[in-house]
Design an enzyme around this catalytic site. Sequence first.
Site, PDB file in Angstrom:
ATOM      1  N   LYS A   1      49.543  28.646 -41.550  1.00 12.94           N
ATOM      2  CA  LYS A   1      48.865  28.435 -41.054  1.00 12.94           C
ATOM      3  C   LYS A   1      48.627  27.935 -39.269  1.00 12.94           C
ATOM      4  CE  LYS A   1      43.485  26.822 -41.079  1.00 12.94           C
ATOM      5  NZ  LYS A   1      42.695  26.642 -41.721  1.00 12.94           N
TER       6      LYS A   1
ATOM      7  N   SER B   1      38.351  29.077 -41.774  1.00 15.06           N
ATOM      8  CA  SER B   1      39.659  29.614 -40.835  1.00 15.06           C
ATOM      9  C   SER B   1      41.082  30.272 -41.017  1.00 15.06           C
ATOM     10  CB  SER B   1      39.768  28.229 -39.960  1.00 15.06           C
ATOM     11  OG  SER B   1      39.982  27.750 -40.801  1.00 15.06           O
TER      12      SER B   1
ATOM     13  N   SER C   1      37.380  26.770 -45.393  1.00 13.83           N
ATOM     14  CA  SER C   1      38.544  27.166 -45.060  1.00 13.83           C
ATOM     15  C   SER C   1      39.736  27.641 -45.908  1.00 13.83           C
ATOM     16  CB  SER C   1      39.519  26.327 -43.665  1.00 13.83           C
ATOM     17  OG  SER C   1      38.315  27.482 -42.546  1.00 13.83           O
TER      18      SER C   1
HETATM   19  N1  GLN Z   1      33.479  27.312 -41.778  1.00 14.64           N
HETATM   20  C1  GLN Z   1      33.485  26.353 -41.688  1.00 14.64           C
HETATM   21  C2  GLN Z   1      33.567  25.744 -39.702  1.00 14.64           C
HETATM   22  O1  GLN Z   1      32.960  26.559 -39.076  1.00 14.64           O
HETATM   23  C3  GLN Z   1      34.988  25.764 -42.270  1.00 14.64           C
HETATM   24  C4  GLN Z   1      35.595  25.628 -41.441  1.00 14.64           C
HETATM   25  C5  GLN Z   1      37.234  24.423 -42.086  1.00 14.64           C
HETATM   26  O2  GLN Z   1      36.807  24.997 -43.607  1.00 14.64           O
HETATM   27  N2  GLN Z   1      38.101  25.069 -40.992  1.00 14.64           N
HETATM   28  O3  GLN Z   1      33.401  24.394 -39.796  1.00 14.64           O
END
Ligand code: GLN
Length: 488
Positions: A78, A153, A177
């Site tokens: 990532k 994400s 994420s």
């Molecule tokens: N969807 C969550 C956010 O927007 C989690 C994102 C993540 O785990 N990096 O913060």
Amino acid sequence: MTDLHDLSLLQLRAKLAAREVSAVETAQHFLARIEAAASLGAFLATDTSVSLMQARAADERLARGDNAPLLGLPIAHKDIFVTRDFPSTAGSKMLAGYCSPFDATVVSQLASAGAVTLGKLNCDEFAMGSSSENSAFRNVLNPWDKTRVPGGSSGGSAAAVAARLVPAATGTDTGGSIRQPASFCGVTGIKPTYGRASRYGMIAFASSLDQAGPMARSAEDCALLLSAMCGPDLDRDSTSLDRPAEDFSRSLNDSIAGLRIGVPAEFFGDGLAADVRAAIDTALKECQRLGAQLVEITLPRTELSIPVYYIIAPAEASSNLSRFDGVKFGHRAAQYTDLQDMYKKSRAEGFGDEVKRRIMIGTYVLSHGYYDAYYLQAQKIRRMIADDFQQAFKLCDVIAGPVAPTVAWHLGDKTDDPVANYLADIFTLPASLAGLPGMSVPVGLGSGNMPVGMQLIGNYFAEGRLLNLAHHFQQVTDWHSRQPVRMA
Ligand code: GLN
């Protein structure tokens, strides 16, 4: 002969060790697939010469009889992990073209275990989002249905594994994420206990929540990777836990007879789509057939995890992202009148809307007049959420429920409505706030023939247990080996 991209990490490893295929051939095979599937938008960077150089080094080690656990296995990272050999952008224009002088600890651990890096994977900007549509560069398409989001994400990681562009990838999970994109793309992913994997070199979003973890097709492959990703990094990450690395592959086949699976009532309320519920119910029955028993539990503050997370995460983000000021690295505005103006313009141009929204929310909740009302209050409730889990773990060994309320939605469906995005995080946020390990396991197909993931949550350091249960489930089901029909 089965195609290389259909093999699991373990099968590939056996072939590499038997010298039936070389690491260079393997890397070339996957790089060709990545190129052919460019329209998915999963990758932000590849570099054939770098990857082949790493593969050649792996082949030399293989020839010497080296038996490092990941020797010659292709993976991708990532783009939140900094890497010396590929640009590191965090999905942001702010870091476009940025090259790090060092590798993140997780990256170097995987490299010393022998993995070959095929590139960097697209994600929401600074890991903020649930659909990968916040990437400053381009959307990632869900390989199961290219009109839908892959989740986020870590959407690039999930899409790449689902489309078999790479057998495994790293992701990061701050509020879901790893688990949510794994669920949306039908792959397996695990976020370990907070502090098990080093955060050094992971571009920070919310430091008290960020955790790295693997995404692959099976629990078995995740165990292999996770074993190489965990371990203390005390000098470089102040929240790294002083707990030795573990071999998670060893406990995969432990008996699960009598395992108590807690089913939280709050995870099965009105907001849960019927197709997701049906797939989870069937999976839970399968777990019973495997010898586990279901126990009703309650996590009474589940709903509060949304406001709590969306105060704490932006608060930490507003502080972490203050380093991007156009001075030391990152985007700098071309024209400005003085230093203040340079800061303002660089940040205005470099950050996208969601990142700005969070910086503003975070700055607000930390400000003198509101700190007690929002930030402090959120911290108190965070502790209560963690305590609720400890109550629940008196009654059960593992908690199971949905990862997300629905299957992957269509591109654009929620882009104008940040709150709708935030609400969809309801089932992943509680474990994140408590710092507990969580996992997504493919358990069925819902509406539109889209994958459904079941979430498994364990107590601190119970990663091995989660992988063990998931592995048993994957021995008797084939959801994890299904693949998108409408391939790239
Ligand atoms: N969807 C969550 C956010 O927007 C989690 C994102 C993540 O785990 N990096 O913060």
